[in-house]
Design a protein around this motif. Structure first.
Motif, PDB file in Angstrom:
ATOM      1  N   CYS A  94      19.873  19.283 -43.921  1.00 36.59           N
ATOM      2  CA  CYS A  94      20.103  18.285 -42.878  1.00 36.59           C
ATOM      3  C   CYS A  94      19.612  18.740 -41.507  1.00 36.59           C
ATOM      4  O   CYS A  94      20.057  19.770 -40.995  1.00 36.59           O
ATOM      5  CB  CYS A  94      21.595  17.984 -42.795  1.00 36.59           C
ATOM      6  SG  CYS A  94      21.997  16.620 -41.695  1.00 36.59           S
ATOM      7  N   ALA A 133      11.191  11.434 -52.628  1.00 33.41           N
ATOM      8  CA  ALA A 133      11.579  12.658 -53.332  1.00 33.41           C
ATOM      9  C   ALA A 133      12.486  12.337 -54.517  1.00 33.41           C
ATOM     10  O   ALA A 133      12.367  12.939 -55.595  1.00 33.41           O
ATOM     11  CB  ALA A 133      12.285  13.619 -52.376  1.00 33.41           C
ATOM     12  N   VAL A 180      18.468  15.741 -55.822  1.00 33.65           N
ATOM     13  CA  VAL A 180      17.772  15.932 -54.552  1.00 33.65           C
ATOM     14  C   VAL A 180      18.803  16.225 -53.466  1.00 33.65           C
ATOM     15  O   VAL A 180      19.687  15.404 -53.199  1.00 33.65           O
ATOM     16  CB  VAL A 180      16.964  14.670 -54.181  1.00 33.65           C
ATOM     17  CG1 VAL A 180      16.476  14.735 -52.741  1.00 33.65           C
ATOM     18  CG2 VAL A 180      15.802  14.481 -55.140  1.00 33.65           C
ATOM     19  N   ALA A 190      19.901  10.399 -52.316  1.00 34.21           N
ATOM     20  CA  ALA A 190      20.020  11.849 -52.426  1.00 34.21           C
ATOM     21  C   ALA A 190      21.340  12.177 -53.113  1.00 34.21           C
ATOM     22  O   ALA A 190      22.313  11.419 -53.022  1.00 34.21           O
ATOM     23  CB  ALA A 190      19.971  12.481 -51.045  1.00 34.21           C
ATOM     24  N   THR A 240      12.618  11.079 -48.137  1.00 32.80           N
ATOM     25  CA  THR A 240      13.629  11.432 -49.133  1.00 32.80           C
ATOM     26  C   THR A 240      13.678  10.450 -50.297  1.00 32.80           C
ATOM     27  O   THR A 240      13.884  10.850 -51.453  1.00 32.80           O
ATOM     28  CB  THR A 240      15.011  11.529 -48.463  1.00 32.80           C
ATOM     29  OG1 THR A 240      14.909  12.358 -47.298  1.00 32.80           O
ATOM     30  CG2 THR A 240      16.033  12.124 -49.405  1.00 32.80           C
ATOM     31  N   SER A 241      13.513   9.163 -50.023  1.00 38.28           N
ATOM     32  CA  SER A 241      13.549   8.203 -51.129  1.00 38.28           C
ATOM     33  C   SER A 241      12.404   8.461 -52.110  1.00 38.28           C
ATOM     34  O   SER A 241      12.554   8.289 -53.321  1.00 38.28           O
ATOM     35  CB  SER A 241      13.498   6.762 -50.606  1.00 38.28           C
ATOM     36  OG  SER A 241      12.244   6.460 -50.029  1.00 38.28           O
ATOM     37  N   PRO A 278      18.752  17.222 -49.562  1.00 40.31           N
ATOM     38  CA  PRO A 278      18.039  17.531 -48.319  1.00 40.31           C
ATOM     39  C   PRO A 278      18.800  18.563 -47.490  1.00 40.31           C
ATOM     40  O   PRO A 278      20.041  18.574 -47.479  1.00 40.31           O
ATOM     41  CB  PRO A 278      17.993  16.185 -47.587  1.00 40.31           C
ATOM     42  CG  PRO A 278      18.383  15.149 -48.592  1.00 40.31           C
ATOM     43  CD  PRO A 278      19.255  15.834 -49.585  1.00 40.31           C
ATOM     44  N   TYR A 332      19.995   9.325 -45.899  1.00 39.35           N
ATOM     45  CA  TYR A 332      20.059  10.147 -47.108  1.00 39.35           C
ATOM     46  C   TYR A 332      20.937   9.509 -48.178  1.00 39.35           C
ATOM     47  O   TYR A 332      20.627   9.567 -49.371  1.00 39.35           O
ATOM     48  CB  TYR A 332      20.562  11.551 -46.755  1.00 39.35           C
ATOM     49  CG  TYR A 332      19.654  12.281 -45.802  1.00 39.35           C
ATOM     50  CD1 TYR A 332      18.286  12.364 -46.040  1.00 39.35           C
ATOM     51  CD2 TYR A 332      20.144  12.860 -44.636  1.00 39.35           C
ATOM     52  CE1 TYR A 332      17.431  13.005 -45.161  1.00 39.35           C
ATOM     53  CE2 TYR A 332      19.306  13.514 -43.742  1.00 39.35           C
ATOM     54  CZ  TYR A 332      17.947  13.574 -44.006  1.00 39.35           C
ATOM     55  OH  TYR A 332      17.106  14.200 -43.133  1.00 39.35           O
ATOM     56  N   TRP A 354      12.536  17.984 -48.214  1.00 42.79           N
ATOM     57  CA  TRP A 354      13.179  16.752 -48.667  1.00 42.79           C
ATOM     58  C   TRP A 354      14.098  16.141 -47.612  1.00 42.79           C
ATOM     59  O   TRP A 354      14.758  15.133 -47.860  1.00 42.79           O
ATOM     60  CB  TRP A 354      13.918  16.994 -49.982  1.00 42.79           C
ATOM     61  CG  TRP A 354      12.978  16.995 -51.158  1.00 42.79           C
ATOM     62  CD1 TRP A 354      11.643  16.731 -51.149  1.00 42.79           C
ATOM     63  CD2 TRP A 354      13.318  17.271 -52.526  1.00 42.79           C
ATOM     64  NE1 TRP A 354      11.130  16.826 -52.424  1.00 42.79           N
ATOM     65  CE2 TRP A 354      12.122  17.159 -53.285  1.00 42.79           C
ATOM     66  CE3 TRP A 354      14.497  17.611 -53.176  1.00 42.79           C
ATOM     67  CZ2 TRP A 354      12.086  17.365 -54.665  1.00 42.79           C
ATOM     68  CZ3 TRP A 354      14.459  17.827 -54.561  1.00 42.79           C
ATOM     69  CH2 TRP A 354      13.270  17.695 -55.293  1.00 42.79           C
ATOM     70  N   ALA A 355      14.140  16.735 -46.411  1.00 40.73           N
ATOM     71  CA  ALA A 355      14.821  16.083 -45.288  1.00 40.73           C
ATOM     72  C   ALA A 355      14.018  14.901 -44.778  1.00 40.73           C
ATOM     73  O   ALA A 355      14.527  14.076 -44.016  1.00 40.73           O
ATOM     74  CB  ALA A 355      15.042  17.084 -44.149  1.00 40.73           C
TER      75      ALA A 355
END
Length: 358
Positions: free
Chosen positions: A22, A250, A18, A49, A247-248, A20, A44, A243-244
């Motif tokens: 930013c 994701a 994953v 991530a 996120t967890s 993200p 993140y 996924w920004a």
């Protein structure tokens, strides 16, 4: 030729993770908010991530404008926070690179100097370039740093490329990954088929950037008959603006997808979940207004969670689209299990304290 990736970083890239895209932390006066940016990065990191992409579309391309002049500073702040966090696992540091060849080369050299692992090479804004000229530009960047290719959707400033372009792109030494983000099934297949046709197929990792089709992209094994041989390729991870946020969740999602592909079970539930995620993405990215509010939409989620101070962008005209706030409210209410508000609430004061005592 640029040096290769660290072995652990390369293994993570190929396994799939994953990443993200930013966002940028600024104040209401549109001044860079370094403290908040550093806190956001800890989100993140703790969400597990596998990397971060900085200086990309979600970060806002106009960080490069002379009046802001934030590109090098932002890359430095993010890199510094990653290193000082003493993270004990591989974490891929990716710098967005864009513009005409000389600008892209300067940005790649800046990223290399700071200590980034790869560059995400945008082909947006180059409508005067032929496909051949863009390929030559890619080779020049690959001489500086490993390249993560980027098929950017036209609504975000990208353009359509031919299958032959992607075949030649995949043949470039130094291209180690491609983010396919045209938001188009046909164009996505072009990239997969082109990579499978290349002698470098095994050296290139494919990541989804199709925020409208995340789960189906990741669940699918793509098969092509190449000169009488069946070649298979998977989209192993995602480098996504979507996924920004959340996120967890994701990270949990990608693990579920990997397990489903190993066991052959759970596909139906994941595909159902995928439609819910796409519904959320429509709100975040402001699909009803042709993606007008896609960046402030992401910022709005982070602001609600306390990770940003507002949904502001550097360009004061870049705001939420008409009805977008109501759409974000709707998906928040419809899919409460998809957000990670509690995860953030439980940890945000700790992240702030880490940054304060540096």
């Amino acid at each position: 030729m640029a040096k290769g990736l660290d072995r652990d970083i390369l293994n993570l890239l190929r396994t799939g993770t994953v990443i993200p895209a930013c966002p940028l932390a600024i104040t209401k006066d549109r001044v860079f908010d370094e403290f908040t940016q550093r806190v956001l990065l800890h989100y993140y990191l703790e969400a597990k991530a596998g990397g971060i992409a900085v200086g990309v579309h979600t970060t806002q391309f106009n960080i490069r404008d002379a009046k802001h002049n934030l590109y090098e500073r932002l890359l430095g702040v993010v890199h510094d926070e990653i290193i000082s966090s003493n993270i004990q696992r591989p974490f891929i540091k990716i710098a967005g690179v864009c513009g005409e060849t000389e600008q892209a080369r300067k940005e790649a050299m800046t990223a290399e100097k700071i200590g980034y692992d790869m560059v995400l090479l945008s082909m947006g804004g180059l409508n005067s370039y032929t496909e051949y000229e863009i390929l030559e530009r890619t080779k020049r960047i690959a001489d500086i740093m490993p390249v993560f290719g980027f098929y950017l959707q036209p609504n975000a400033g990208g353009r359509r490329f031919s299958y032959e372009f992607w075949k030649k792109f995949a043949d470039i030494e130094g291209v180690l990954a491609i983010k396919t983000a045209p938001f188009n099934r046909y164009d996505t297949l072009d990239v997969l088929r082109a990579v499978c046709s290349s002698n470098r197929c095994e050296e290139i990792s494919i990541y989804t950037g199709n925020d409208d089709n995340i789960v189906a992209d990741l669940l699918t094994t793509y098969k092509f008959n190449i000169n009488g041989h069946v070649i298979e390729k998977e989209i192993c991870g995602g480098l996504l603006g979507h996924w920004a946020v959340w996120t967890s969740k994701a990270v949990e999602l990608l693990e579920k997808i990997k397990k489903a592909k190993e066991t052959g079970a759970g596909f139906e539930d994941l595909l159902r979940l995928g439609t819910q995620i796409t519904d959320c993405n429509a709100a975040f990215f402001d699909v009803n207004n042709n993606f007008f509010g896609c960046i402030p939409g992401i910022n709005e989620i982070l602001a609600r969670q306390g990770l940003l101070k507002g949904n502001w962008c550097l360009d004061e005209k870049e705001i939420l689209g008409e009805g977008q706030m109501e759409e974000i409210d709707r998906v928040y209410m419809s899919y409460p299990e998809l957000n990670d508000d509690k995860f953030i609430a439980d940890n945000i004061e700790k992240w702030k304290e880490i940054v304060r005592v540096k």
